[in-house]
Design a protein around this motif. Sequence first.
Motif, PDB file in Angstrom:
ATOM      1  N   ASP A  13      45.556-104.319 -44.934  1.00 43.20           N
ATOM      2  CA  ASP A  13      46.515-103.484 -44.202  1.00 43.20           C
ATOM      3  C   ASP A  13      47.825-103.388 -44.969  1.00 43.20           C
ATOM      4  N   GLN A  14      48.255-104.497 -45.546  1.00 43.46           N
ATOM      5  CA  GLN A  14      49.517-104.510 -46.292  1.00 43.46           C
ATOM      6  C   GLN A  14      49.430-103.598 -47.519  1.00 43.46           C
ATOM      7  N   TYR A  15      48.329-103.635 -48.262  1.00 42.49           N
ATOM      8  CA  TYR A  15      48.160-102.774 -49.431  1.00 42.49           C
ATOM      9  C   TYR A  15      48.198-101.303 -49.002  1.00 42.49           C
ATOM     10  N   ARG A  17      49.601-100.042 -46.346  1.00 41.58           N
ATOM     11  CA  ARG A  17      50.950 -99.713 -45.869  1.00 41.58           C
ATOM     12  C   ARG A  17      51.864 -99.362 -47.040  1.00 41.58           C
ATOM     13  N   VAL A  18      51.679-100.034 -48.171  1.00 41.46           N
ATOM     14  CA  VAL A  18      52.529 -99.806 -49.341  1.00 41.46           C
ATOM     15  C   VAL A  18      52.081 -98.579 -50.136  1.00 41.46           C
ATOM     16  N   PHE A  19      50.773 -98.387 -50.315  1.00 38.53           N
ATOM     17  CA  PHE A  19      50.276 -97.374 -51.241  1.00 38.53           C
ATOM     18  C   PHE A  19      49.705 -96.114 -50.608  1.00 38.53           C
ATOM     19  N   VAL A  27      43.551 -95.517 -48.882  1.00 35.86           N
ATOM     20  CA  VAL A  27      44.332 -95.299 -50.107  1.00 35.86           C
ATOM     21  C   VAL A  27      43.504 -94.476 -51.079  1.00 35.86           C
ATOM     22  N   CYS A  30      42.426 -98.011 -55.561  1.00 40.45           N
ATOM     23  CA  CYS A  30      42.746 -99.412 -55.314  1.00 40.45           C
ATOM     24  C   CYS A  30      42.578-100.220 -56.602  1.00 40.45           C
TER      25      CYS A  30
END
Length: 53
Positions: A13-15, A17-19, A27, A30
Motif C-alpha cells: 500500500d505504501q509503494y 501511495r507513493v508511485f 502502479v 514496480c
Amino acid sequence: MPECNNCGEFVTDQYARVFAPPEIHGVRVCPNCEDKLRSGAEIREANAPRNNG
C-alpha cells in the motif's frame, strides 16, 4: 490489494501511495519489472540494465 499494472506483482500500500496517482488503481511499473521505467505517462525500457540479482 494494489498490484503492478505491468507485471501483475503485488506491491505494498505504501509503494502504491507513493508511485501511483490517486485516480489510478495499481502502479504502472514496480521494482519487479526488470529494465522498465516510468517515463511520464508511459512505461519504457531502461537505458541501462538494473542488474537485479
